[in-house]
Design a protein around this motif. Structure first.
Motif, PDB file in Angstrom:
ATOM      1  N   ASN A   1      34.214  39.777  51.709  1.00 34.12           N
ATOM      2  CA  ASN A   1      33.990  40.947  50.859  1.00 34.12           C
ATOM      3  C   ASN A   1      33.467  42.120  51.683  1.00 34.12           C
ATOM      4  O   ASN A   1      32.673  41.934  52.611  1.00 34.12           O
ATOM      5  N   THR A   2      33.921  43.307  51.315  1.00 30.96           N
ATOM      6  CA  THR A   2      33.429  44.537  51.937  1.00 30.96           C
ATOM      7  C   THR A   2      32.673  45.326  50.880  1.00 30.96           C
ATOM      8  O   THR A   2      33.202  45.589  49.794  1.00 30.96           O
ATOM      9  N   TYR A   3      31.436  45.699  51.195  1.00 29.02           N
ATOM     10  CA  TYR A   3      30.569  46.368  50.222  1.00 29.02           C
ATOM     11  C   TYR A   3      30.340  47.832  50.595  1.00 29.02           C
ATOM     12  O   TYR A   3      30.325  48.191  51.775  1.00 29.02           O
TER      13      TYR A   3
ATOM     14  N   ARG B   1      29.228  46.558  43.926  1.00 27.73           N
ATOM     15  CA  ARG B   1      29.497  47.515  44.997  1.00 27.73           C
ATOM     16  C   ARG B   1      30.568  47.009  45.973  1.00 27.73           C
ATOM     17  O   ARG B   1      30.665  47.472  47.106  1.00 27.73           O
ATOM     18  N   ILE B   2      31.389  46.052  45.502  1.00 26.99           N
ATOM     19  CA  ILE B   2      32.472  45.543  46.354  1.00 26.99           C
ATOM     20  C   ILE B   2      33.586  46.580  46.468  1.00 26.99           C
ATOM     21  O   ILE B   2      34.058  47.117  45.464  1.00 26.99           O
TER      22      ILE B   2
ATOM     23  N   ASP C   1      46.932  51.034  47.297  1.00 26.33           N
ATOM     24  CA  ASP C   1      47.163  50.883  45.859  1.00 26.33           C
ATOM     25  C   ASP C   1      45.937  50.251  45.194  1.00 26.33           C
ATOM     26  O   ASP C   1      45.616  49.082  45.461  1.00 26.33           O
ATOM     27  N   PRO C   2      45.236  50.976  44.318  1.00 31.81           N
ATOM     28  CA  PRO C   2      44.033  50.423  43.680  1.00 31.81           C
ATOM     29  C   PRO C   2      44.335  49.451  42.543  1.00 31.81           C
ATOM     30  O   PRO C   2      43.426  48.796  42.044  1.00 31.81           O
TER      31      PRO C   2
ATOM     32  N   MET D   1      34.244  49.500  43.809  1.00 33.50           N
ATOM     33  CA  MET D   1      33.988  50.681  44.626  1.00 33.50           C
ATOM     34  C   MET D   1      35.164  50.982  45.540  1.00 33.50           C
ATOM     35  O   MET D   1      34.995  51.469  46.657  1.00 33.50           O
ATOM     36  N   PHE D   2      36.386  50.710  45.033  1.00 38.43           N
ATOM     37  CA  PHE D   2      37.577  50.883  45.866  1.00 38.43           C
ATOM     38  C   PHE D   2      37.705  52.307  46.382  1.00 38.43           C
ATOM     39  O   PHE D   2      37.484  53.290  45.657  1.00 38.43           O
TER      40      PHE D   2
END
Length: 247
Positions: free
Chosen positions: A76-78, A123-124, A193-194, A159-160
């Motif tokens: 995961n990226t926060y 917040r990912i 692409d979100p 939080m993309f």
């Protein structure tokens, strides 16, 4: 008439004796010709063959299985929180206590457990996962070369933000406790692409290990978030002030 009667009894007795001898012979016979599994094993028979050793041709066809260790299938990226501290201003004790209680509540998840501010699910930015692994092996010159492929997907989070995500993918091969190969790859994937997951495939083509002598190698693939960051250049110490020159 007397001879006929004696002869008939003699023939009948001879036939009965022959039948008994034949029956006794059948019961005592153990020559293996009619062995239906009911008689004892021949004590002089050779023992059954043992399990054959692994042949060189089988080792040349051997390619270790790739597995994922526990906890290495997801990454995961926060989003980073703000670090700037607001300026202090005079408030009364009641307002200060209320603000502290609100800040504490914000650090507690729905299950009542404290939330790590650096790993807050709300917040990912991206959640990456490995969905499949495979490998290919070649044998030559006393070495085994492997191509290990990792397939997965990256899903945008709350939080993309469009951009590039860097995933720390580690490939390793071990023989028991001995590490034969280990390499961390900072693999980048562009996310635009979100509304959909982005698929990716990573391949490490440079895995080379000694030729195995048995089928006991183990290959691993997965995310490695615990790799220490390379130490930055140490800041230069402030030079001591020179004493003013005196004439």
């Amino acid at each position: 008439m007397g001879f006929y009667s004696v002869n008939r009894r003699f023939v009948a007795g001879l036939a009965l004796t022959g039948f008994m001898l034949a029956a006794a012979g059948c019961q005592s016979s153990d020559n293996g010709i009619l062995n239906f599994g009911l008689t004892k094993k021949d004590p002089v028979a050779p023992p059954p063959p043992q399990d054959p050793k692994i042949l060189a041709s089988q080792l040349r066809a051997y390619c270790p299985k790739v597995t994922l260790r526990d906890g290495t299938a997801y990454f995961n990226t926060y989003a980073k929180g703000t670090t700037a501290k607001p300026k202090k201003k005079k408030v009364d004790a009641a307002a200060d206590a209320e603000a502290q209680a609100a800040a504490a509540a914000a650090q507690v998840g729905p299950n009542g457990q404290p939330v790590d501010p650096n790993r807050d699910p709300s917040r990912i930015i991206y959640q990456a996962s490995i969905t499949d692994v495979t490998r290919d092996c070649t044998h030559a010159n006393g070495q085994m070369s492997m191509k290990i492929a990792v397939a997965g997907k990256v899903v945008p989070g709350p939080m993309f933000a469009p951009g590039t995500v860097t995933m720390p993918i580690r490939i390793a091969v071990q023989h028991g406790d001995e590490v034969l190969y280990s390499q961390l790859h900072p693999y980048q994937v562009q996310i635009t692409d979100p509304s959909a997951a982005t698929q990716f495939v990573f391949v490490d083509n440079n895995v080379v290990v000694p030729e195995p002598t048995a089928r006991d190698y183990q290959a691993y693939a997965g995310y490695d978030e615990n790799t220490p960051v390379a130490a930055a250049d140490k800041p230069k110490g402030k030079g001591k002030k020179r004493a003013p020159a005196t004439n």
